[in-house]
Enzyme design. Structure first.
Site: not given
Lengths: 324, 352
Positions: A60, A129
């Site tokens: 990321e 998540h």
């Protein structure tokens, strides 16, 4: 007018911007050949090719660094961070680098980039998540924060985000991807920082964002059966924040309820409540009520997640408290 | 505990006391070598002046001097094209000057003046001059390697042959962003040159004591399918040679390279650090390998006239004096700058 899903609206919006502007590129994990883990970028690789639709490793920081470096040298990248929880892995790029570059360089650096990410709960993915982290982004000077609640706004706000000269964090709500809505034909470009009045009522102002908007509307329907007529404002953007729309509604109704998916402490509703308290206190006829997720990490089980996230019933209860 | 040494050595390293190495057979033309010398003299003088101004209370906050590490920045500055991109660290004064950024605004930025490179809003650790291809000095270790990739990617997408050069210290090789960036650069075959300035100390800690391999960058190269390149970072000619070849390779589409330049900082990590953790012997050894005095001796031995070098030194000194005087005479930034340029509309407005 065409009916489409929220997920298809994402791909439609990206494609429109890429067709219009050859400097728009799109990168992220599984976004190309796989079409995105939420199938929100299906068909883009075929249409625009691997030069502009770029699959990345699971890295990321590398993704956002690439987006930043590209944005400062002439491209307009759209970077996908698959789950907004993963922003924590690359928060240095968001908070220290992207948000501050223009300021630190006295305006020399411009970063026209969009970070798209799937945010929020409702799909039982558990604590890593499912978070709603738009409030993290709102705290950082230098980035704009957008979160659409319906397919039409996905198209209009994503177009505006890509064209915006500032970095925009674009929160798509993962529980909304399968929802459908009408999207008018032709070009739709919204203005960032303009809230939408999605229901007009006399008695109370309910301010919501993303997946909390349909829940606020469902609550308003219940309240209507009790003779309570609610206004529902879809904020659509936290930065810029449409204080004008919120304040003028509160002046008219005298009551404010915010509906946030953020955990309780420092959720965006706290800022809205603080502004209204500071600027409209004498227009209020009752306490400001915040309906939030409790201050907990999110549980995975359906029965538990449903308790944690604000429901229409909790919004109804919040409005009753606000009205006394 | 050490891995095997790199297979290919761009140049061997020496220990203290060994004579200066023979001039490489591919020595650059004299004009280039004089320019390298001038750049290093200017950097050295600038950093010394910055240090003096700090002691006088005219430079506030912190700064991280590049004293002793000039050859790396000078060589790349000489080898880069004006439209190439530099990404540097908080120890970035040398790299900024290397791109032709005038001394005055850099000095004024250190002094927090309105005439500073960023009008005082960035400070020593964030020197940026986009018009000179100086795309920023970054103060969070490792992050800018990923950003440098973005500039290199952009050049590739836009179809230019611009090259990005990214400088960082030995300490950066142990953070995740380094590895994310190297992998992506290799996979995407980006026109980027990563330059590790290994000055042996990760802030206050010997790099060898916290790193699993002997050479923090060169020994990691194979993990990214890159050849190891270890070079004497205190040898301006060797640095210029590798700068030229690595930039040419990137420009030709051969992808990234990773260079480890062995060097040494004369002072501490930052202003707050007297560097007492280093032995006198180590410091003495490296002062003997000082890139500037060594290069001067070599140039004279090669037949460059001392008068020429003295002239360069005098010119540098007067440039530094002039920059200092102008910076010192300039105003402090107005309060209105506090809420300027957060967003592209020029302001800091977050509401409507």
């Amino acid at each position: 007018m065409a009916e489409m899903t929220y997920r298809d609206a994402v791909a439609v919006a990206i494609a429109k911007e890429m067709e219009r502007d050859p400097t728009v590129v799109f990168l992220g994990e599984d976004v190309g050949a796989a079409g995105g883990v939420f199938k929100a970028s299906v068909g883009l690789l075929e249409k625009f090719g691997p030069e502009r639709i770029v699959d990345t490793p699971i890295a990321e920081e590398a993704i956002l660094g690439a987006a930043m470096g590209a944005a400062m040298t002439g491209l307009r990248p759209i970077a996908e961070i698959m789950f907004s929880d993963f922003l924590a892995v690359c928060w240095d790029l968001v908070a220290n680098e992207i948000a501050k570059a223009r300021y630190m360089t006295n305006g020399q650096v411009s970063l026209p980039l969009v970070i798209r990410t799937s945010n929020g709960a409702g799909v039982r993915f558990g604590a890593q998540h499912s978070q709603s982290v738009e409030n993290w982004a709102m705290m950082i000077p230098g980035i704009k924060v957008v979160a659409p609640s319906m397919p039409r706004d996905v198209v209009g706000l994503l177009a505006a985000a890509v064209r915006d000269p500032d970095p925009v964090l674009f929160f798509e709500h993962k529980s909304l991807y399968a929802t459908k809505g009408d999207v008018e034909e032709g070009e739709i470009i919204d203005e960032l920082g303009r809230a939408a009045l999605v229901r007009q009522g006399r008695d109370v102002t309910i301010v919501a964002l993303a997946a909390m908007v349909p829940r606020a509307l469902a609550a308003a329907d219940v309240l209507a059966t009790e003779g309570i007529d609610a206004t529902v404002i879809d904020l659509r953007s936290l930065v810029p924040l449409d204080v004008t729309t919120i304040a003028s509604s509160v002046v008219a109704t005298g009551h404010l309820v915010t509906v946030e998916e953020n955990p309780r402490l420092c959720g965006w509703g706290a800022e809205v409540a603080s502004i209204v308290a500071e600027e409209c206190l004498f227009d209020l006829d009752g306490p400001i009520v915040r309906v939030t997720t409790p201050h907990v990490p999110l549980p995975a089980a359906e029965a538990l997640e449903d308790v944690a996230i604000p429901s229409p019933a909790r919004v109804v209860e919040g409005v009753r408290r606000a009205l006394g | 505990m050490f891995s095997s040494r790199p297979q290919t050595w761009t140049t061997t390293t020496r220990t203290a006391g060994e004579p200066a190495p023979p001039v490489p057979s591919t020595a650059a033309p004299e004009a280039v070598r004089l320019s390298l010398y001038r750049r290093m003299v200017e950097m050295r003088g600038f950093e010394k002046r910055a240090s003096e101004l700090f002691l006088q209370g005219l430079v506030k906050g912190t700064s991280h001097l590049g004293l002793g590490q000039e050859a790396v920045a000078a060589a790349f500055g000489e080898a880069m094209r004006p439209d190439d991109y530099t990404f540097a660290t908080y120890r970035g004064h040398n790299h900024t000057l290397a791109r032709g950024v005038p001394m005055m605004p850099v000095m004024a930025e250190l002094m927090g003046r309105e005439s500073g490179l960023m009008a005082g809003k960035g400070g020593s650790m964030h020197l940026t001059s986009v018009q000179h291809g100086m795309m920023g000095s970054y103060a969070i270790i490792g992050a800018h390697l990923t950003i440098a990739n973005g500039a290199a990617w952009s050049a590739k997408v836009r179809g230019t042959d611009q090259v990005t050069v990214c400088f960082f210290g030995d300490g950066a090789t142990n953070i995740g962003a380094f590895h994310e960036a190297l992998n992506l650069a290799a996979v995407w075959k980006l026109p980027v040159v990563f330059v590790c300035e290994n000055n042996l100390w990760m802030e206050y800690t010997p790099i060898g004591s916290v790193t699993a391999v002997r050479q923090p960058a060169a020994d990691r190269a194979s993990a990214y399918n890159l050849p190891p390149a270890l070079v004497d970072g205190n040898d301006a000619d060797a640095m210029y040679a590798i700068a030229t070849s690595s930039i040419a390779g990137a420009r030709a589409g051969n992808g990234p390279s990773l260079i480890e330049a062995l060097t040494y900082r004369h002072g501490g990590h930052s202003r707050a650090d007297p560097a007492q953790y280093r032995s006198d012997a180590e410091v003495r050894e490296w002062l003997e390998r000082d890139p500037l005095s060594r290069y001067r001796l070599r140039l004279v031995a090669e037949g460059v006239s001392s008068e020429e070098l003295v002239r360069i030194e005098a010119e540098a000194q007067s440039k530094i004096d002039e920059a200092t005087a102008q910076a010192q005479a300039s105003a402090e930034p107005p309060a209105s700058l506090v809420e300027k340029d957060v967003f592209a509309d020029g302001g800091a407005t977050w509401r409507r």
